[in-house]
Design a protein around this motif. Sequence first.
Motif, PDB file in Angstrom:
ATOM      1  N   ILE A  32      25.192  40.536  45.128  1.00 21.16           N
ATOM      2  CA  ILE A  32      24.889  40.309  46.542  1.00 21.16           C
ATOM      3  C   ILE A  32      23.713  39.349  46.648  1.00 21.16           C
ATOM      4  O   ILE A  32      22.727  39.482  45.916  1.00 21.16           O
ATOM      5  CB  ILE A  32      24.551  41.637  47.239  1.00 21.16           C
ATOM      6  N   GLY A  33      23.801  38.388  47.564  1.00 17.08           N
ATOM      7  CA  GLY A  33      22.724  37.433  47.772  1.00 17.08           C
ATOM      8  C   GLY A  33      22.107  37.585  49.150  1.00 17.08           C
ATOM      9  O   GLY A  33      22.816  37.651  50.150  1.00 17.08           O
ATOM     10  N   VAL A  34      20.787  37.655  49.208  1.00 22.29           N
ATOM     11  CA  VAL A  34      20.064  37.608  50.478  1.00 22.29           C
ATOM     12  C   VAL A  34      19.486  36.203  50.608  1.00 22.29           C
ATOM     13  O   VAL A  34      18.624  35.799  49.827  1.00 22.29           O
ATOM     14  CB  VAL A  34      18.935  38.658  50.544  1.00 22.29           C
ATOM     15  N   LEU A  35      19.983  35.468  51.586  1.00 28.18           N
ATOM     16  CA  LEU A  35      19.584  34.075  51.795  1.00 28.18           C
ATOM     17  C   LEU A  35      18.934  33.981  53.170  1.00 28.18           C
ATOM     18  O   LEU A  35      19.598  34.191  54.191  1.00 28.18           O
ATOM     19  CB  LEU A  35      20.809  33.165  51.702  1.00 28.18           C
ATOM     20  N   ASN A  36      17.630  33.679  53.202  1.00 28.76           N
ATOM     21  CA  ASN A  36      16.926  33.670  54.483  1.00 28.76           C
ATOM     22  C   ASN A  36      15.657  32.829  54.407  1.00 28.76           C
ATOM     23  O   ASN A  36      15.371  32.196  53.382  1.00 28.76           O
ATOM     24  CB  ASN A  36      16.619  35.103  54.945  1.00 28.76           C
ATOM     25  N   ASP A  37      14.915  32.808  55.497  1.00 27.70           N
ATOM     26  CA  ASP A  37      13.628  32.115  55.567  1.00 27.70           C
ATOM     27  C   ASP A  37      12.556  33.063  55.050  1.00 27.70           C
ATOM     28  O   ASP A  37      12.308  34.105  55.643  1.00 27.70           O
ATOM     29  CB  ASP A  37      13.354  31.708  57.015  1.00 27.70           C
ATOM     30  N   GLN A  38      11.912  32.671  53.959  1.00 29.44           N
ATOM     31  CA  GLN A  38      10.881  33.510  53.367  1.00 29.44           C
ATOM     32  C   GLN A  38       9.486  32.909  53.462  1.00 29.44           C
ATOM     33  O   GLN A  38       8.512  33.534  53.036  1.00 29.44           O
ATOM     34  CB  GLN A  38      11.226  33.787  51.896  1.00 29.44           C
ATOM     35  N   SER A  39       9.379  31.706  54.047  1.00 30.97           N
ATOM     36  CA  SER A  39       8.075  31.031  54.054  1.00 30.97           C
ATOM     37  C   SER A  39       7.776  30.297  55.357  1.00 30.97           C
ATOM     38  O   SER A  39       6.695  29.729  55.489  1.00 30.97           O
ATOM     39  CB  SER A  39       8.009  30.032  52.894  1.00 30.97           C
ATOM     40  N   GLY A  40       8.710  30.312  56.297  1.00 31.29           N
ATOM     41  CA  GLY A  40       8.540  29.515  57.502  1.00 31.29           C
ATOM     42  C   GLY A  40       8.433  30.339  58.764  1.00 31.29           C
ATOM     43  O   GLY A  40       7.934  31.475  58.774  1.00 31.29           O
ATOM     44  N   VAL A  41       8.962  29.785  59.839  1.00 28.10           N
ATOM     45  CA  VAL A  41       8.805  30.355  61.167  1.00 28.10           C
ATOM     46  C   VAL A  41       9.440  31.740  61.298  1.00 28.10           C
ATOM     47  O   VAL A  41       8.998  32.560  62.105  1.00 28.10           O
ATOM     48  CB  VAL A  41       9.391  29.377  62.215  1.00 28.10           C
ATOM     49  N   TYR A  42      10.460  32.050  60.486  1.00 24.66           N
ATOM     50  CA  TYR A  42      11.149  33.339  60.567  1.00 24.66           C
ATOM     51  C   TYR A  42      10.859  34.235  59.357  1.00 24.66           C
ATOM     52  O   TYR A  42      11.630  35.146  59.054  1.00 24.66           O
ATOM     53  CB  TYR A  42      12.660  33.122  60.688  1.00 24.66           C
ATOM     54  N   ALA A  43       9.748  34.005  58.685  1.00 24.67           N
ATOM     55  CA  ALA A  43       9.446  34.763  57.464  1.00 24.67           C
ATOM     56  C   ALA A  43       9.247  36.251  57.737  1.00 24.67           C
ATOM     57  O   ALA A  43       9.597  37.093  56.897  1.00 24.67           O
ATOM     58  CB  ALA A  43       8.205  34.188  56.781  1.00 24.67           C
ATOM     59  N   ASP A  44       8.696  36.610  58.897  1.00 21.17           N
ATOM     60  CA  ASP A  44       8.528  38.021  59.243  1.00 21.17           C
ATOM     61  C   ASP A  44       9.752  38.584  59.944  1.00 21.17           C
ATOM     62  O   ASP A  44       9.920  39.803  60.045  1.00 21.17           O
ATOM     63  CB  ASP A  44       7.300  38.214  60.145  1.00 21.17           C
ATOM     64  N   TYR A  45      10.593  37.714  60.442  1.00 19.63           N
ATOM     65  CA  TYR A  45      11.784  38.091  61.201  1.00 19.63           C
ATOM     66  C   TYR A  45      12.787  38.808  60.300  1.00 19.63           C
ATOM     67  O   TYR A  45      13.353  39.829  60.656  1.00 19.63           O
ATOM     68  CB  TYR A  45      12.360  36.809  61.774  1.00 19.63           C
ATOM     69  N   GLY A  46      13.006  38.255  59.114  1.00 21.41           N
ATOM     70  CA  GLY A  46      13.844  38.866  58.088  1.00 21.41           C
ATOM     71  C   GLY A  46      13.082  38.820  56.779  1.00 21.41           C
ATOM     72  O   GLY A  46      12.517  39.795  56.315  1.00 21.41           O
ATOM     73  N   GLY A  47      13.068  37.621  56.187  1.00 19.90           N
ATOM     74  CA  GLY A  47      12.205  37.328  55.049  1.00 19.90           C
ATOM     75  C   GLY A  47      12.264  38.323  53.917  1.00 19.90           C
ATOM     76  O   GLY A  47      13.310  38.904  53.596  1.00 19.90           O
ATOM     77  N   LYS A  48      11.096  38.538  53.299  1.00 17.72           N
ATOM     78  CA  LYS A  48      11.028  39.451  52.161  1.00 17.72           C
ATOM     79  C   LYS A  48      11.300  40.896  52.588  1.00 17.72           C
ATOM     80  O   LYS A  48      11.707  41.730  51.776  1.00 17.72           O
ATOM     81  CB  LYS A  48       9.670  39.323  51.481  1.00 17.72           C
ATOM     82  N   GLY A  49      11.094  41.168  53.880  1.00 12.99           N
ATOM     83  CA  GLY A  49      11.420  42.503  54.388  1.00 12.99           C
ATOM     84  C   GLY A  49      12.898  42.804  54.314  1.00 12.99           C
ATOM     85  O   GLY A  49      13.302  43.938  54.043  1.00 12.99           O
ATOM     86  N   SER A  50      13.731  41.782  54.531  1.00 16.09           N
ATOM     87  CA  SER A  50      15.181  41.979  54.406  1.00 16.09           C
ATOM     88  C   SER A  50      15.577  42.196  52.955  1.00 16.09           C
ATOM     89  O   SER A  50      16.511  42.953  52.660  1.00 16.09           O
ATOM     90  CB  SER A  50      15.929  40.767  54.980  1.00 16.09           C
ATOM     91  N   ILE A  51      14.890  41.535  52.051  1.00 14.37           N
ATOM     92  CA  ILE A  51      15.158  41.726  50.619  1.00 14.37           C
ATOM     93  C   ILE A  51      14.876  43.181  50.235  1.00 14.37           C
ATOM     94  O   ILE A  51      15.667  43.825  49.533  1.00 14.37           O
ATOM     95  CB  ILE A  51      14.305  40.770  49.774  1.00 14.37           C
TER      96      ILE A  51
END
Length: 402
Positions: A32-51
């Motif tokens: 399974i791959g989690v592909l998201n914004d981890q360093s930009g404007v949406y980093a808190d929106y999903g980011g490492k928290g989604s991981i």
Amino acid sequence: MKTSAKSILLVVAAIAAGRLLMAEASAESVKIGVLNDQSGVYADYGGKGSIEAAKMAIEDFGGSVLGQKIELVTADHQNKPDLAGNIARRWYDAEGVDMITDLTTSSVALAVQQIAADRKKIDIVVGAATSALSNSACTPYGFHWGRDTHAVAVSTGGALVKTGADSWFFITVDYAFGYALEKDTGDVIVASGGKVLGHVLYPLNAPDFSSFLLQAQSSKAKIVGLANAGTDAINSIKQAAEFGIVAGGQRLAALALTAAEVHGLGLQAAQGLVLTESYYWDLNDRTREFGERYYKRTGRMPNMIQAGTYSATLQYLKAVEAAGTKDADAVANKLKALPVDDAFTSHGRVQANGRLVSDLYLFEVKKPSESKRDWDYYKLLATVPGDTAYPTAANSGCPLTK
């Protein structure tokens, strides 16, 4: 020439052997791959928290399915559709990834969903909100787990017009998500008897909203609709306070805010905002149990994107188990057949267009004096049934349902 040809053949053979080894390795695991914004404007929106949420789902499932180990890979797409596309192709083609999820940013999600369809691979979008994902751009292998722009329009836009907030001006981020959020909300406003007085577009991750806020202020609209998310939403709300938007008699409607952004703003700045979410940690015993477990791991409560990524990952694994295979066609059928019952939603169901239908919740952000603990941010105003928030598959515009 002979040596050159022989060298080329050796290189081709080596590549083929490498791909065979990768295929054999992927056959021994479910990836399974989690592909998201981890360093930009949406980093808190999903980011490492989604991981972290995806890790929790894998652990809760038991770490393996059909006797195969469950693996998790992650990457930061930096909100760039071309970069996200390259990562998705590599994951699907060379690294044996079976499903990609989260996919913050609508332009990214639309691009990856088409790549997944071309390769007959599963994608489950959580972070992106454009309703096109399960409507005009639907695919047999694409699923939309988080709330979308149509649902937000019904839940927030429609509700506010009913209270008399019937004139709107939009400040809209200039890409697919913003366009869809403004259009869907505007359509609901007009259908409910309201008016859209105008809009202004701005580039993603804009540092200064002053000129956009001045246009909204001069419009005299009762509601300034913020068709944005992440740090853009935080910055526009903070700067709106500096310009006296609310003090001057206008109201702010944050159309894609989550608890993560409210946390970033603080209750002093965010109090009184009205917003819609698909999940809140303090709704019931089940959401609280998941929220507290997540809090112990991260020091933060999950927002709806992170809880949705947990649910999407868990449900994919349930579908693989029920199908008895990770074949994408069989798994897609099970995803559409199985009920969704977890900490994210206790009575969700997936339509033929891949849309998860679950309830939404209209909240008002508490005053600082009303909050009893950290992350105690919302007062529940209304529960919007999923069947009200989302169109049926037949009415969605998805070509699969015609």
